[in-house]
Design a protein around this motif. Structure first.
Motif, PDB file in Angstrom:
ATOM      1  N   ILE A 229     -61.759  76.478 -52.476  1.00  0.00           N
ATOM      2  CA  ILE A 229     -60.925  77.380 -51.682  1.00  0.00           C
ATOM      3  C   ILE A 229     -61.588  78.748 -51.642  1.00  0.00           C
ATOM      4  O   ILE A 229     -61.753  79.416 -52.666  1.00  0.00           O
ATOM      5  N   HIS A 230     -62.008  79.135 -50.445  1.00  0.00           N
ATOM      6  CA  HIS A 230     -62.604  80.448 -50.192  1.00  0.00           C
ATOM      7  C   HIS A 230     -61.560  81.214 -49.390  1.00  0.00           C
ATOM      8  O   HIS A 230     -61.507  81.120 -48.164  1.00  0.00           O
ATOM      9  N   GLY A 231     -60.670  81.908 -50.087  1.00  0.00           N
ATOM     10  CA  GLY A 231     -59.551  82.510 -49.388  1.00  0.00           C
ATOM     11  C   GLY A 231     -59.086  83.806 -50.003  1.00  0.00           C
ATOM     12  O   GLY A 231     -59.420  84.118 -51.146  1.00  0.00           O
ATOM     13  N   PHE A 232     -58.321  84.551 -49.252  1.00  0.00           N
ATOM     14  CA  PHE A 232     -57.692  85.799 -49.632  1.00  0.00           C
ATOM     15  C   PHE A 232     -58.683  86.961 -49.579  1.00  0.00           C
ATOM     16  O   PHE A 232     -59.449  87.201 -50.500  1.00  0.00           O
ATOM     17  N   SER A 233     -58.647  87.664 -48.476  1.00  0.00           N
ATOM     18  CA  SER A 233     -59.492  88.844 -48.295  1.00  0.00           C
ATOM     19  C   SER A 233     -59.044  89.942 -49.255  1.00  0.00           C
ATOM     20  O   SER A 233     -57.911  89.908 -49.767  1.00  0.00           O
ATOM     21  N   PRO A 234     -59.874  90.940 -49.494  1.00  0.00           N
ATOM     22  CA  PRO A 234     -59.440  92.051 -50.337  1.00  0.00           C
ATOM     23  C   PRO A 234     -58.150  92.707 -49.834  1.00  0.00           C
ATOM     24  O   PRO A 234     -57.300  93.093 -50.635  1.00  0.00           O
ATOM     25  N   GLU A 235     -57.986  92.811 -48.536  1.00  0.00           N
ATOM     26  CA  GLU A 235     -56.759  93.400 -48.009  1.00  0.00           C
ATOM     27  C   GLU A 235     -55.543  92.521 -48.330  1.00  0.00           C
ATOM     28  O   GLU A 235     -54.471  93.015 -48.667  1.00  0.00           O
ATOM     29  N   GLU A 236     -55.712  91.205 -48.262  1.00  0.00           N
ATOM     30  CA  GLU A 236     -54.621  90.290 -48.622  1.00  0.00           C
ATOM     31  C   GLU A 236     -54.328  90.340 -50.120  1.00  0.00           C
ATOM     32  O   GLU A 236     -53.173  90.256 -50.528  1.00  0.00           O
ATOM     33  N   VAL A 237     -55.369  90.492 -50.938  1.00  0.00           N
ATOM     34  CA  VAL A 237     -55.171  90.628 -52.385  1.00  0.00           C
ATOM     35  C   VAL A 237     -54.398  91.908 -52.680  1.00  0.00           C
ATOM     36  O   VAL A 237     -53.453  91.910 -53.482  1.00  0.00           O
ATOM     37  N   LEU A 238     -54.762  92.997 -52.036  1.00  0.00           N
ATOM     38  CA  LEU A 238     -54.054  94.263 -52.224  1.00  0.00           C
ATOM     39  C   LEU A 238     -52.585  94.119 -51.846  1.00  0.00           C
ATOM     40  O   LEU A 238     -51.693  94.533 -52.597  1.00  0.00           O
ATOM     41  N   TYR A 239     -52.325  93.509 -50.713  1.00  0.00           N
ATOM     42  CA  TYR A 239     -50.951  93.296 -50.263  1.00  0.00           C
ATOM     43  C   TYR A 239     -50.175  92.429 -51.260  1.00  0.00           C
ATOM     44  O   TYR A 239     -49.056  92.750 -51.638  1.00  0.00           O
ATOM     45  N   GLY A 240     -50.797  91.327 -51.694  1.00  0.00           N
ATOM     46  CA  GLY A 240     -50.128  90.430 -52.634  1.00  0.00           C
ATOM     47  C   GLY A 240     -49.841  91.093 -53.966  1.00  0.00           C
ATOM     48  O   GLY A 240     -48.778  90.877 -54.559  1.00  0.00           O
ATOM     49  N   SER A 241     -50.773  91.905 -54.444  1.00  0.00           N
ATOM     50  CA  SER A 241     -50.543  92.567 -55.728  1.00  0.00           C
ATOM     51  C   SER A 241     -49.414  93.591 -55.610  1.00  0.00           C
ATOM     52  O   SER A 241     -48.579  93.707 -56.508  1.00  0.00           O
ATOM     53  N   LYS A 242     -49.362  94.288 -54.498  1.00  0.00           N
ATOM     54  CA  LYS A 242     -48.274  95.260 -54.292  1.00  0.00           C
ATOM     55  C   LYS A 242     -46.926  94.557 -54.187  1.00  0.00           C
ATOM     56  O   LYS A 242     -45.942  94.980 -54.786  1.00  0.00           O
ATOM     57  N   ARG A 243     -46.871  93.480 -53.414  1.00  0.00           N
ATOM     58  CA  ARG A 243     -45.603  92.749 -53.227  1.00  0.00           C
ATOM     59  C   ARG A 243     -45.121  92.095 -54.512  1.00  0.00           C
ATOM     60  O   ARG A 243     -43.921  92.016 -54.750  1.00  0.00           O
ATOM     61  N   SER A 244     -46.058  91.616 -55.325  1.00  0.00           N
ATOM     62  CA  SER A 244     -45.680  90.928 -56.560  1.00  0.00           C
ATOM     63  C   SER A 244     -45.387  91.888 -57.700  1.00  0.00           C
ATOM     64  O   SER A 244     -44.737  91.509 -58.681  1.00  0.00           O
ATOM     65  N   GLY A 245     -45.881  93.128 -57.585  1.00  0.00           N
ATOM     66  CA  GLY A 245     -45.730  94.082 -58.668  1.00  0.00           C
ATOM     67  C   GLY A 245     -46.766  93.887 -59.769  1.00  0.00           C
ATOM     68  O   GLY A 245     -46.659  94.486 -60.839  1.00  0.00           O
ATOM     69  N   TRP A 246     -47.753  93.042 -59.504  1.00  0.00           N
ATOM     70  CA  TRP A 246     -48.813  92.776 -60.477  1.00  0.00           C
ATOM     71  C   TRP A 246     -49.987  93.697 -60.207  1.00  0.00           C
ATOM     72  O   TRP A 246     -50.193  94.155 -59.080  1.00  0.00           O
ATOM     73  N   THR A 247     -50.793  93.911 -61.245  1.00  0.00           N
ATOM     74  CA  THR A 247     -52.039  94.645 -61.031  1.00  0.00           C
ATOM     75  C   THR A 247     -52.984  93.761 -60.212  1.00  0.00           C
ATOM     76  O   THR A 247     -52.780  92.542 -60.107  1.00  0.00           O
ATOM     77  N   ILE A 248     -54.009  94.366 -59.689  1.00  0.00           N
ATOM     78  CA  ILE A 248     -55.015  93.597 -58.948  1.00  0.00           C
ATOM     79  C   ILE A 248     -55.634  92.549 -59.858  1.00  0.00           C
ATOM     80  O   ILE A 248     -55.817  91.395 -59.466  1.00  0.00           O
ATOM     81  N   ARG A 249     -55.937  92.925 -61.098  1.00  0.00           N
ATOM     82  CA  ARG A 249     -56.522  91.979 -62.060  1.00  0.00           C
ATOM     83  C   ARG A 249     -55.578  90.799 -62.302  1.00  0.00           C
ATOM     84  O   ARG A 249     -56.008  89.645 -62.300  1.00  0.00           O
ATOM     85  N   GLU A 250     -54.302  91.078 -62.522  1.00  0.00           N
ATOM     86  CA  GLU A 250     -53.331  90.005 -62.759  1.00  0.00           C
ATOM     87  C   GLU A 250     -53.217  89.091 -61.540  1.00  0.00           C
ATOM     88  O   GLU A 250     -53.158  87.860 -61.680  1.00  0.00           O
ATOM     89  N   TYR A 251     -53.188  89.697 -60.361  1.00  0.00           N
ATOM     90  CA  TYR A 251     -53.046  88.910 -59.142  1.00  0.00           C
ATOM     91  C   TYR A 251     -54.263  88.020 -58.912  1.00  0.00           C
ATOM     92  O   TYR A 251     -54.126  86.832 -58.603  1.00  0.00           O
ATOM     93  N   LEU A 252     -55.463  88.580 -59.096  1.00  0.00           N
ATOM     94  CA  LEU A 252     -56.671  87.780 -58.949  1.00  0.00           C
ATOM     95  C   LEU A 252     -56.752  86.673 -59.990  1.00  0.00           C
ATOM     96  O   LEU A 252     -57.169  85.553 -59.678  1.00  0.00           O
ATOM     97  N   ALA A 253     -56.354  86.969 -61.218  1.00  0.00           N
ATOM     98  CA  ALA A 253     -56.358  85.937 -62.275  1.00  0.00           C
ATOM     99  C   ALA A 253     -55.415  84.796 -61.904  1.00  0.00           C
ATOM    100  O   ALA A 253     -55.736  83.621 -62.125  1.00  0.00           O
ATOM    101  N   ALA A 254     -54.269  85.145 -61.325  1.00  0.00           N
ATOM    102  CA  ALA A 254     -53.319  84.109 -60.904  1.00  0.00           C
ATOM    103  C   ALA A 254     -53.888  83.274 -59.761  1.00  0.00           C
ATOM    104  O   ALA A 254     -53.723  82.046 -59.739  1.00  0.00           O
ATOM    105  N   LEU A 255     -54.567  83.918 -58.812  1.00  0.00           N
ATOM    106  CA  LEU A 255     -55.201  83.172 -57.728  1.00  0.00           C
ATOM    107  C   LEU A 255     -56.259  82.218 -58.268  1.00  0.00           C
ATOM    108  O   LEU A 255     -56.337  81.058 -57.856  1.00  0.00           O
ATOM    109  N   LYS A 256     -57.050  82.712 -59.217  1.00  0.00           N
ATOM    110  CA  LYS A 256     -58.082  81.866 -59.821  1.00  0.00           C
ATOM    111  C   LYS A 256     -57.443  80.686 -60.545  1.00  0.00           C
ATOM    112  O   LYS A 256     -57.887  79.538 -60.393  1.00  0.00           O
ATOM    113  N   ALA A 257     -56.400  80.934 -61.301  1.00  0.00           N
ATOM    114  CA  ALA A 257     -55.711  79.867 -62.029  1.00  0.00           C
ATOM    115  C   ALA A 257     -55.102  78.843 -61.072  1.00  0.00           C
ATOM    116  O   ALA A 257     -54.997  77.654 -61.408  1.00  0.00           O
ATOM    117  N   ALA A 258     -54.723  79.307 -59.874  1.00  0.00           N
ATOM    118  CA  ALA A 258     -54.127  78.417 -58.879  1.00  0.00           C
ATOM    119  C   ALA A 258     -55.178  77.640 -58.089  1.00  0.00           C
ATOM    120  O   ALA A 258     -54.824  76.802 -57.262  1.00  0.00           O
TER     121      ALA A 258
END
Length: 100
Positions: A6-35
């Motif tokens: 899976i080659h997905g989620f642009s930096p802008e989408e990561v930023l949006y997802g981290s803001k919406r989830s309330g997670w840091t960028i690191r936490e959000y990226l770690a969750a994407l990797k785990a998924a």
């Protein structure tokens, strides 16, 4: 499909997802990797020069935010790609700034 990359989620989408989830960028990226996300596209960059981005991409992800997300992805072992939009308003210096 377990072997699918899976080659997905642009930096802008990561930023949006981290803001919406309330997670840091690191936490959000770690969750994407785990998924199962295997790498990130480097889209949303247009050209990584702050002066030019303000003209061609107002309101979009900043150079600093884009760079932070890509660097954090690399820190977590998530490879990325990068794109550059050229042939519009950039100078040779803008291109150099993007590559540097």
């Amino acid at each position: 499909v377990p072997e699918m990359h899976i080659h997905g989620f642009s930096p802008e989408e990561v930023l949006y997802g981290s803001k919406r989830s309330g997670w840091t960028i690191r936490e959000y990226l770690a969750a994407l990797k785990a998924a199962g996300v295997g790498s990130l596209p480097g889209t949303s960059a247009e050209i990584l020069d702050t002066e030019l981005r303000r003209k061609i991409s107002p309101g979009r992800i900043s150079v600093d935010q884009w760079t932070e997300i890509i660097r954090t992805a690399h820190d977590l072992g998530i490879p990325t790609s990068s794109t550059m939009m050229y042939g519009h308003a950039e100078s040779p210096q803008h291109v150099v700034n993007h590559i540097a």
